[in-house]
Design an enzyme around this catalytic site. Structure first.
Site, mmCIF file in Angstrom:
data_model
loop_
_atom_site.group_PDB
_atom_site.id
_atom_site.type_symbol
_atom_site.label_atom_id
_atom_site.label_comp_id
_atom_site.label_asym_id
_atom_site.label_seq_id
_atom_site.Cartn_x
_atom_site.Cartn_y
_atom_site.Cartn_z
ATOM 1 C CG ASP A 61 63.090 55.824 -3.400
ATOM 2 O OD1 ASP A 61 63.700 56.765 -3.902
ATOM 3 O OD2 ASP A 61 62.704 55.789 -2.218
ATOM 4 C CE LYS A 86 60.186 58.877 -9.802
ATOM 5 N NZ LYS A 86 59.946 58.066 -8.600
ATOM 6 N N GLY A 87 64.584 56.551 -12.667
ATOM 7 C CA GLY A 87 65.848 57.017 -13.249
ATOM 8 C C GLY A 87 66.268 56.203 -14.451
ATOM 9 C CE LYS A 88 66.943 49.348 -17.036
ATOM 10 N NZ LYS A 88 67.194 47.937 -16.861
ATOM 11 C CB ALA A 107 63.789 63.700 -6.620
ATOM 12 N N GLY A 108 66.214 61.848 -6.268
ATOM 13 C CA GLY A 108 67.589 61.618 -6.681
ATOM 14 C C GLY A 108 67.799 60.254 -7.275
ATOM 15 C CG HIS A 109 67.706 59.185 -10.879
ATOM 16 N ND1 HIS A 109 66.524 59.872 -10.959
ATOM 17 C CD2 HIS A 109 68.392 59.495 -11.988
ATOM 18 C CE1 HIS A 109 66.503 60.568 -12.063
ATOM 19 N NE2 HIS A 109 67.610 60.364 -12.710
ATOM 20 C CB THR A 139 64.698 64.243 2.198
ATOM 21 O OG1 THR A 139 64.138 65.509 1.819
ATOM 22 C CG2 THR A 139 63.983 63.135 1.461
ATOM 23 N NE ARG A 191 48.662 83.805 -0.200
ATOM 24 C CZ ARG A 191 47.546 84.157 0.417
ATOM 25 N NH1 ARG A 191 46.633 84.832 -0.233
ATOM 26 N NH2 ARG A 191 47.348 83.857 1.677
ATOM 27 C CD GLN A 215 59.626 63.625 -4.557
ATOM 28 O OE1 GLN A 215 58.921 64.403 -5.161
ATOM 29 N NE2 GLN A 215 60.903 63.869 -4.363
ATOM 30 C CB SER A 243 63.708 46.949 -15.396
ATOM 31 O OG SER A 243 65.062 47.044 -15.049
HETATM 32 P P1 IMP Z 1 60.145 65.538 1.992
HETATM 33 O O1 IMP Z 1 59.791 65.417 0.548
HETATM 34 O O2 IMP Z 1 61.617 65.676 2.243
HETATM 35 O O3 IMP Z 1 59.342 66.596 2.688
HETATM 36 O O4 IMP Z 1 59.730 64.157 2.703
HETATM 37 C C1 IMP Z 1 58.379 63.765 2.843
HETATM 38 C C2 IMP Z 1 58.213 62.284 2.625
HETATM 39 O O5 IMP Z 1 58.474 61.979 1.259
HETATM 40 C C3 IMP Z 1 59.167 61.416 3.439
HETATM 41 O O6 IMP Z 1 58.515 60.199 3.756
HETATM 42 C C4 IMP Z 1 60.297 61.138 2.465
HETATM 43 O O7 IMP Z 1 61.003 59.969 2.781
HETATM 44 C C5 IMP Z 1 59.507 61.000 1.170
HETATM 45 N N1 IMP Z 1 60.314 61.295 -0.023
HETATM 46 C C6 IMP Z 1 60.700 62.498 -0.490
HETATM 47 N N2 IMP Z 1 61.421 62.367 -1.604
HETATM 48 C C7 IMP Z 1 61.477 61.054 -1.882
HETATM 49 C C8 IMP Z 1 62.052 60.296 -2.931
HETATM 50 O O8 IMP Z 1 62.658 60.810 -3.878
HETATM 51 N N3 IMP Z 1 61.884 58.949 -2.859
HETATM 52 C C9 IMP Z 1 61.186 58.352 -1.864
HETATM 53 N N4 IMP Z 1 60.629 59.028 -0.856
HETATM 54 C C10 IMP Z 1 60.766 60.365 -0.862
#
Ligand code: IMP
Length: 416
Positions: free
Chosen positions: A14, A17-19, A40-42, A126, A140, A220, A405
């Site tokens: 978070d 990176k998106g921007k 992930a997401g933005h 998540t 595997r 991430q 930024s």
């Molecule tokens: P998972 O990736 O859903 O298995 O989550 C494992 C850990 O990574 C948790 O602490 C999540 O909050 C964190 N996490 C997963 N994806 C993101 C992201 O895109 N941004 C920030 N934290 C993330």
């Protein structure tokens, strides 16, 4: 030799990176994702329209760019299909590795059920099934996207997985899909996704040979890396630069400039050590000013001060040529700004990141704040104290800042 540039998160995800990827993607021919999944997401706003991206690389907003989802990504086909609906004419603009593993519904059911059982020891995932999908891959017994080319065979192997794991499904009280339901699900996936599946490694090598400009987009951040992060409070992929090689089929020699993205402060979602977390009013203010709520889950993010040790570590492990310092404007109006320049534990002082971050105490240096940097687009126009803060980050993280930024808009960016 033509090389691919890389953008990586250098904190706990978070970072914004998106921007940067969105901005940079405008001048690249090819943009690739290589690890993670729809955890992930933005959100990117273009001409007043919002686009939510979780799996599709940010190059999708550059009509001239080709986008690749590499073998290292775990793909939830239903989430991807939904995401693709935001865009028209994706053929020849999106290519997905047929080696990428699928995240199926039962992966997320297992993720959620196990997190619930862990109670106060939960990782704080998540809940998207990322860990279980990577676990299937490593064990595997995973399911690759290319397998939807032969649905009866794929259905048989998923049913076999259910049979072998029946005790686990029963213990977790998870009802899995039937043979008929799986067949219908995979037929839908095949209809929507088959035209996009290919050998993305061969395609990428061709693009490299043709001299195309290639951007690799990490998800991430370094401290969430499965090997090098704050294990076990991490995600299940290699978020550091090396993951770009395995997740796409590139060699280290194919990687060019590496930009590490950091926020001017720190945040983390989920559980696990976070030495500079601020539990007081200032932490709350950072959350409110930075609107620090998860894009994928909506969870409030834990907030705290810039951690130079974590950044130094991330810069070294990723080989960062420069840092992009995001959301500097969120610190506007703070009288004093803290920066963590060392740790202390059991009377011992640390100036590099120790293996174990449990019960570590941050040692801060306090700098004077500034009134506003919001929307400033030239370095010389930044307040003196903001410049001093940036210099302090460069010195303590031992990496130069190349991008700053100062607001959400593409234009609110200073390139040094
Ligand atoms: P998972 O990736 O859903 O298995 O989550 C494992 C850990 O990574 C948790 O602490 C999540 O909050 C964190 N996490 C997963 N994806 C993101 C992201 O895109 N941004 C920030 N934290 C993330």
């Amino acid at each position: 030799m033509n090389r691919a540039d890389l953008i990586v998160g250098a904190q706990w995800g978070d970072e914004g990176k998106g921007k940067i990827v969105d901005m940079m993607a405008q001048s690249y021919d090819v943009v690739c994702r290589y690890q993670g999944g729809h955890n992930a997401g933005h959100t990117i706003v273009v001409d007043g329209r919002k686009y939510a991206l979780h799996l599709i690389p940010s190059g999708v907003l550059n009509p001239k760019a080709v986008n690749i989802i590499g073998n290292g990504v775990v793909v939830a086909p239903n989430a991807l299909i939904e995401e693709m609906k935001q865009f028209k004419n994706m053929e020849k603009r999106l290519f997905i590795s047929d080696k990428a593993h699928m995240v199926l519904d039962f992966h997320s059911a297992i993720d959620l059920a196990k997190e619930k059982l862990r109670g106060k020891n939960a990782i704080g995932t998540t809940g998207m099934g990322i860990g279980p999908a990577y676990a299937s891959k490593i064990e595997r017994v995973g399911f690759r996207l290319g397998e939807i080319r032969n649905i009866p065979k794929l259905v048989d192997s998923v049913m076999e997985y259910f049979r072998v794991n029946r005790v686990i499904f029963k213990a977790l009280d998870i009802k899995h899909a039937s043979k008929e339901e799986l067949t219908a699900e995979f037929e839908e996936y095949a209809k929507e996704l088959l035209p996009f599946l290919t050998n993305t490694t061969a395609l990428l090598w061709k693009y490299i040979d043709e001299g195309k400009n290639i951007l690799l987009e990490g998800a991430q951040g370094a401290l969430l890396d499965i090997d090098h992060g704050t294990y076990p409070f991490v995600t299940s992929s290699n978020t550091v630069a090396a993951g770009a090689c395995t997740g796409l089929g590139l060699s280290p020699k194919d990687i060019g400039k590496v930009t590490g993205i950091v926020k001017a402060y720190c945040t983390r979602v989920g559980n696990g050590p976070f030495p500079t977390e601020d539990f007081g009013e200032e932490g709350k203010l950072l959350r409110a000013n930075g609107y620090e709520f998860g894009t994928t889950t909506g969870r409030p993010r834990r907030c705290g001060w810039f951690d130079a040790l974590a950044c130094q570590y991330a810069a070294r492990i990723n080989g960062c040529d420069e840092l992009a310092l995001m959301k500097l404007d969120v610190l506007d109006g703070f009288k004093k700004i803290k920066i963590c320049i060392a740790y202390e534990k059991d009377g011992k002082r640390y100036t590099t990141l120790p293996e174990n971050l449990d019960d570590i105490k941050p040692i801060y240096e306090e700098l004077d704040g500034w009134e506003s940097v919001k929307g400033v687009r030239e370095f010389d126009k930044l307040p003196k104290n903001a410049k001093a803060y940036i210099k302090k980050i460069e010195e303590s993280a031992k990496t130069k800042v190349g991008i700053i930024s100062t607001g959400a808009e593409r234009m609110d960016t200073i390139i040094l």
